[in-house]
Design a protein around this motif. Structure first.
Motif, PDB file in Angstrom:
ATOM      1  N   ASP A 216       0.841  -1.191   0.000  1.00 30.24           N
ATOM      2  CA  ASP A 216       0.000   0.000   0.000  1.00 30.24           C
ATOM      3  C   ASP A 216       0.884   1.250   0.000  1.00 30.24           C
ATOM      4  O   ASP A 216       1.653   1.484   0.930  1.00 30.24           O
ATOM      5  CB  ASP A 216      -0.920  -0.014   1.218  1.00 30.24           C
ATOM      6  CG  ASP A 216      -2.027   1.022   1.119  1.00 30.24           C
ATOM      7  OD1 ASP A 216      -1.945   1.892   0.227  1.00 30.24           O
ATOM      8  OD2 ASP A 216      -2.971   0.938   1.922  1.00 30.24           O
TER       9      ASP A 216
ATOM     10  N   TYR B 242       6.496  -0.891  -0.467  1.00 30.99           N
ATOM     11  CA  TYR B 242       6.319  -0.879  -1.927  1.00 30.99           C
ATOM     12  C   TYR B 242       7.683  -0.832  -2.629  1.00 30.99           C
ATOM     13  O   TYR B 242       7.910  -1.542  -3.612  1.00 30.99           O
ATOM     14  CB  TYR B 242       5.459   0.314  -2.345  1.00 30.99           C
ATOM     15  CG  TYR B 242       5.163   0.352  -3.821  1.00 30.99           C
ATOM     16  CD1 TYR B 242       4.239  -0.511  -4.384  1.00 30.99           C
ATOM     17  CD2 TYR B 242       5.835   1.228  -4.656  1.00 30.99           C
ATOM     18  CE1 TYR B 242       3.967  -0.497  -5.747  1.00 30.99           C
ATOM     19  CE2 TYR B 242       5.585   1.255  -6.019  1.00 30.99           C
ATOM     20  CZ  TYR B 242       4.648   0.387  -6.557  1.00 30.99           C
ATOM     21  OH  TYR B 242       4.395   0.397  -7.906  1.00 30.99           O
TER      22      TYR B 242
ATOM     23  N   VAL C   8      -0.786  -3.169  -8.614  1.00 30.71           N
ATOM     24  CA  VAL C   8      -0.786  -1.892  -7.895  1.00 30.71           C
ATOM     25  C   VAL C   8      -0.476  -0.749  -8.860  1.00 30.71           C
ATOM     26  O   VAL C   8      -1.108   0.320  -8.785  1.00 30.71           O
ATOM     27  CB  VAL C   8       0.216  -1.921  -6.716  1.00 30.71           C
ATOM     28  CG1 VAL C   8       0.395  -0.548  -6.105  1.00 30.71           C
ATOM     29  CG2 VAL C   8      -0.228  -2.921  -5.669  1.00 30.71           C
TER      30      VAL C   8
ATOM     31  N   THR D  43      -4.603  -1.967  -3.434  1.00 31.67           N
ATOM     32  CA  THR D  43      -4.124  -3.230  -2.886  1.00 31.67           C
ATOM     33  C   THR D  43      -5.305  -4.031  -2.346  1.00 31.67           C
ATOM     34  O   THR D  43      -5.154  -4.865  -1.461  1.00 31.67           O
ATOM     35  CB  THR D  43      -3.104  -2.976  -1.756  1.00 31.67           C
ATOM     36  OG1 THR D  43      -3.714  -2.179  -0.751  1.00 31.67           O
ATOM     37  CG2 THR D  43      -1.857  -2.314  -2.291  1.00 31.67           C
TER      38      THR D  43
END
Length: 188
Positions: A122, A130, A164, A170
């Motif tokens: 996220d 990420y 994503v 997500t």
């Protein structure tokens, strides 16, 4: 001459070099030139008698052959060839040659280790996660380049990051399934 056979004045000197009538204590007896050959005459044979030993003909002047530039160049060339060969062998062995499968394994292990440390993809809650997942994708791609057997690992790890990037989300079953497959590919 004095009692120690040191030259005095002009007596006992020939051509600027000292001459002695008899040897100093502990020296061998020398007939002919006793200290040095005359300047400009080079070496010449001299008979030498040691304490109680036989007479031997010898040359007074012995000069070692000086090292030449050619000797240095040959040594430098051999050193460069051996050094370059060692570097080339190491380069070959670690890139595409002898240890390619080992390099692929190391990259795959690094990708899975980064994946194991990532809790979330996220962007709003865990930017470091990420970025870490993106690093895992890069390491999996390097593993697949080194050894094609890691292509499936790369595809499994890159799929959640692609989702994503496409949806900025997500959430959803597709994303959850992709994350589960990526962790399964790494054995987690």
């Amino acid at each position: 001459m004095s009692e120690h056979n040191y030259p005095t004045g002009q007596q006992g000197w020939a051509g600027g070099q000292p001459q002695r009538d008899r040897p100093l204590p502990g020296e061998a007896s020398v007939s002919g030139w006793s200290a040095y050959p005359p300047p400009g005459q080079g070496s010449h044979p001299t008979s030498v008698t040691g304490p109680g030993g036989p007479q031997v003909q010898t040359s007074r002047a012995f000069t070692a052959r000086p090292r030449t530039r050619l000797t240095f160049l040959i040594g430098a060339f051999i050193g460069l060839v051996l050094g370059g060969g060692g570097v080339g062998l190491g380069w070959f062995a670690t890139t595409a040659g002898l240890f390619a499968s080992t390099a692929g394994q190391a990259d795959a292990d690094a990708a899975c280790a980064a994946l194991a440390r990532t809790a979330s993809l996220d962007l709003t809650k865990d930017l470091a996660g990420y970025i870490r997942w993106g690093s895992a994708v890069g390491m999996a791609q390097a593993a697949a380049e080194a050894n094609p057997q890691y292509r499936a690992l790369h595809d499994a790890i890159s799929r959640p990051a692609d989702i994503v990037a496409d949806t900025f989300s997500t959430e959803g079953p597709e994303f959850a399934d992709a994350v589960a497959k990526a962790r399964e590919a790494c054995g987690h």
